[in-house]
Design a protein around this motif. Sequence first.
Motif, PDB file in Angstrom:
ATOM      1  N   GLN A 198       0.826  -1.207   0.000  1.00 48.79           N
ATOM      2  CA  GLN A 198       0.000   0.000   0.000  1.00 48.79           C
ATOM      3  C   GLN A 198       0.867   1.266   0.000  1.00 48.79           C
ATOM      4  O   GLN A 198       0.485   2.279  -0.578  1.00 48.79           O
ATOM      5  CB  GLN A 198      -0.904   0.020   1.245  1.00 48.79           C
ATOM      6  N   VAL A 199       2.032   1.185   0.671  1.00 45.15           N
ATOM      7  CA  VAL A 199       2.927   2.353   0.750  1.00 45.15           C
ATOM      8  C   VAL A 199       3.955   2.329  -0.380  1.00 45.15           C
ATOM      9  O   VAL A 199       4.263   3.368  -0.985  1.00 45.15           O
ATOM     10  CB  VAL A 199       3.640   2.384   2.118  1.00 45.15           C
ATOM     11  N   ALA A 200       4.471   1.146  -0.688  1.00 45.23           N
ATOM     12  CA  ALA A 200       5.562   1.038  -1.666  1.00 45.23           C
ATOM     13  C   ALA A 200       5.134   1.464  -3.063  1.00 45.23           C
ATOM     14  O   ALA A 200       5.897   2.116  -3.793  1.00 45.23           O
ATOM     15  CB  ALA A 200       6.089  -0.400  -1.683  1.00 45.23           C
ATOM     16  N   ILE A 201       3.907   1.112  -3.469  1.00 46.81           N
ATOM     17  CA  ILE A 201       3.462   1.449  -4.833  1.00 46.81           C
ATOM     18  C   ILE A 201       3.315   2.961  -5.018  1.00 46.81           C
ATOM     19  O   ILE A 201       3.854   3.523  -5.991  1.00 46.81           O
ATOM     20  CB  ILE A 201       2.152   0.699  -5.158  1.00 46.81           C
ATOM     21  N   PRO A 202       2.614   3.686  -4.131  1.00 49.06           N
ATOM     22  CA  PRO A 202       2.568   5.155  -4.299  1.00 49.06           C
ATOM     23  C   PRO A 202       3.948   5.810  -4.212  1.00 49.06           C
ATOM     24  O   PRO A 202       4.229   6.778  -4.937  1.00 49.06           O
ATOM     25  CB  PRO A 202       1.662   5.609  -3.149  1.00 49.06           C
ATOM     26  N   TYR A 203       4.787   5.281  -3.322  1.00 51.61           N
ATOM     27  CA  TYR A 203       6.140   5.832  -3.190  1.00 51.61           C
ATOM     28  C   TYR A 203       6.912   5.679  -4.496  1.00 51.61           C
ATOM     29  O   TYR A 203       7.585   6.619  -4.967  1.00 51.61           O
ATOM     30  CB  TYR A 203       6.864   5.125  -2.053  1.00 51.61           C
ATOM     31  N   THR A 204       6.803   4.519  -5.133  1.00 52.56           N
ATOM     32  CA  THR A 204       7.496   4.274  -6.406  1.00 52.56           C
ATOM     33  C   THR A 204       6.962   5.181  -7.512  1.00 52.56           C
ATOM     34  O   THR A 204       7.724   5.726  -8.322  1.00 52.56           O
ATOM     35  CB  THR A 204       7.340   2.788  -6.820  1.00 52.56           C
ATOM     36  N   LEU A 205       5.640   5.365  -7.550  1.00 51.94           N
ATOM     37  CA  LEU A 205       5.051   6.257  -8.552  1.00 51.94           C
ATOM     38  C   LEU A 205       5.502   7.701  -8.335  1.00 51.94           C
ATOM     39  O   LEU A 205       5.699   8.470  -9.291  1.00 51.94           O
ATOM     40  CB  LEU A 205       3.524   6.168  -8.495  1.00 51.94           C
ATOM     41  N   GLY A 206       5.668   8.088  -7.074  1.00 46.47           N
ATOM     42  CA  GLY A 206       6.174   9.438  -6.796  1.00 46.47           C
ATOM     43  C   GLY A 206       7.577   9.629  -7.325  1.00 46.47           C
ATOM     44  O   GLY A 206       7.896  10.697  -7.911  1.00 46.47           O
ATOM     45  N   ILE A 207       8.429   8.627  -7.143  1.00 39.26           N
ATOM     46  CA  ILE A 207       9.794   8.690  -7.673  1.00 39.26           C
ATOM     47  C   ILE A 207       9.774   8.786  -9.194  1.00 39.26           C
ATOM     48  O   ILE A 207      10.518   9.575  -9.813  1.00 39.26           O
ATOM     49  CB  ILE A 207      10.603   7.460  -7.215  1.00 39.26           C
ATOM     50  N   ILE A 208       8.886   7.979  -9.818  1.00 41.77           N
ATOM     51  CA  ILE A 208       8.766   8.011 -11.276  1.00 41.77           C
ATOM     52  C   ILE A 208       8.350   9.405 -11.749  1.00 41.77           C
ATOM     53  O   ILE A 208       8.901   9.957 -12.727  1.00 41.77           O
ATOM     54  CB  ILE A 208       7.761   6.944 -11.753  1.00 41.77           C
ATOM     55  N   ALA A 209       7.385   9.988 -11.058  1.00 37.27           N
ATOM     56  CA  ALA A 209       6.913  11.330 -11.451  1.00 37.27           C
ATOM     57  C   ALA A 209       8.017  12.368 -11.325  1.00 37.27           C
ATOM     58  O   ALA A 209       8.185  13.233 -12.210  1.00 37.27           O
ATOM     59  CB  ALA A 209       5.718  11.716 -10.578  1.00 37.27           C
ATOM     60  N   ASP A 210       8.773  12.305 -10.241  1.00 43.01           N
ATOM     61  CA  ASP A 210       9.870  13.275 -10.063  1.00 43.01           C
ATOM     62  C   ASP A 210      10.927  13.124 -11.142  1.00 43.01           C
ATOM     63  O   ASP A 210      11.478  14.116 -11.657  1.00 43.01           O
ATOM     64  CB  ASP A 210      10.494  13.105  -8.676  1.00 43.01           C
ATOM     65  N   LYS A 211      11.249  11.886 -11.518  1.00 42.55           N
ATOM     66  CA  LYS A 211      12.265  11.662 -12.547  1.00 42.55           C
ATOM     67  C   LYS A 211      11.779  12.122 -13.916  1.00 42.55           C
ATOM     68  O   LYS A 211      12.548  12.637 -14.735  1.00 42.55           O
ATOM     69  CB  LYS A 211      12.667  10.188 -12.590  1.00 42.55           C
TER      70      LYS A 211
END
Length: 642
Positions: free
Chosen positions: A105-118
């Motif tokens: 639940q936490v890891a997926i949004p966190y990964t998408l946030g990293i993708i968006a920043d990159k």
Amino acid sequence: MGFQLFKTPGHGSYDTDPLLEAATTSAATYSRDLEADDSDSDDDNDENQDVKDARTERLRDTGGWLGYLRDFTIFLPYVVPRRDFKVQLCLLICIITLVLERLMQVAIPYTLGIIADKVTSGSAPVQELLVFLGLDVLHGSSGLGLIQDLSKIPIKQFSYKRLTNAAFNHVMAQSIDFHSTQDSAEIMKAVEQGEAVGNVLESVVFDIAPPLIDVIVACTIFYQRFGPAVAMVLFGASVAYLVLETSSTRLTTDDRRKLTKAARVETRKIHQAIQGWQTVVYFNQFHRETRNLAGAVSEHMKAKTRFEARQALIQALVELFVPVTFFTLAYLVLRHIAAGTASPGDFVFFLTYWDSIIYPLKFLTEHFRWLVSDFVDAERLLFLLKTKPSIVDAPEALPLAPCVNEVRFDEVSFQYEEGRYALQDISFTASAGQVVALVGETGAGKSSILKLLLRMHDITAGSITFSNQDIRDVTISSIRNAVSVVPQTPMFFNAPIIENVRYARSTATDEDVHEACRAAAIHDTIMRYPESYDTQVGERGVKLSGGEAQRLAIARALLKNAPIVLLDEATSAVDTITEGRIKSVLGNLRRGRIWIVIAHRLSTIVDADQILVLHEGRLVEKGSHAELCEKRGRYWKLWEQS
């Protein structure tokens, strides 16, 4: 204690002969609620009101909801797999998947946030996309969801199996006062609630607890990333949403109960009409049953419309809370981004994480509704399991001795209800090789004596002994193993003839069954059927004539080969020639057995060793046929009238 959903009946006489023998043979339980003139006709059997009354009384007895909920610990042995390693392993796997799901639940949004920043910085986050793909597959129905669903199957089956078997055994162990007053359809419905208890456990452990944990985790993460304001808004909104949903559920609880009642009334109408089909035919009441069912279906649909319409309206109002909360949180997060304390990836994190919070939270309220429904159903099973049989073995009870050569009644008195005696001061002895006949008018107490011998009731005064063993000091099972019964209106299962006869002794061979049927003068009749002993007898033996049913019941009793035989007008439906053949065979089987016979047709018991004449619960005369005729008393008057 007074806490019983299945209430102790107000007893009347149990020694009444049927008014319409043919009708009651086909539908013995179709004795009440044939016609519902208005809604009040169902009030006496309103199981939902019974649940409420029992709950109110139990809350008073236990001092509140905590004590009441403690009653539900009765289910723990049936849902906790203490000795089942396979179910324990499945339970462990489910817990592990729940923990992993929380991490996803936490890891997926966190990964998408990293993708968006990159992406916003001009990079191509291929590696992060692969990580996201792996996490998404693992988190979905093809990963952890599949493992959890497969692991739940043995867990749910374990509780359902244990509870259903326990409820069935508990019902079958109840005494006659329970079974003679309860609606069989309602008892069956209560037994079926074993699944509801399993659903309660599953809802609490797998469906309700995880979203609550998700909210706490989300508030902690939002506090760390966006500050206390965002965390407090999320927490407050979650609590408010749950409160509103819970309140809305409470507002529809009465409508849900009315819907459940209406559905059960409809089911009961169908069940009773089908079970009492022959009675319906005898009185040509098809149109009445059609009207009754149509009325029940209409009430069911009205209750369903009220419930669903009210639920939809309340749900629509509650759902307005979700977009308002989202708008508030999004505004606060965007302010952080505008102030430079958060990145665009954080907003993507928020959007994705919001979905993983709000949808489980909305689903949680649905589960809460189902939990309430299952909880109401589980209450009925709870009250059933709390109902104790009135006749039980004494703590030091021993099995009946294998050789029973005497049954003695010593000043036996018995009353079904206070102050109303069915038997008073009855004394007699029946020895092996003897036939003891019970005669008297309807309601004299004959059937009560047979029921006391089977220990369906306990005597009020005096004693009953089997070869000097008091009936209250031996196990009920051993007593009933020692007795063969031929009732006046025998009941059969919808199974082949051979299985119905073999029901008395499951180890009997086919030849044993054939021999018993020959002794009962029905073997030749059976052999004339196209399928002979494999012929299905129909529901409650409806395909058999009255005489065939009685002879089959005699064969079943003979196959049991018990030392005590009870015959309740066992040859009333057979012709005199067949009766003579049966009496001849029974005469050869008298040695070593105790025969106690109820007879209305006195010609069938003129050869009895002892005739007991009962009148209004008292033994007024005793002797052989010749001796009693010489006295010219009550027996002689009955003989003259026969």
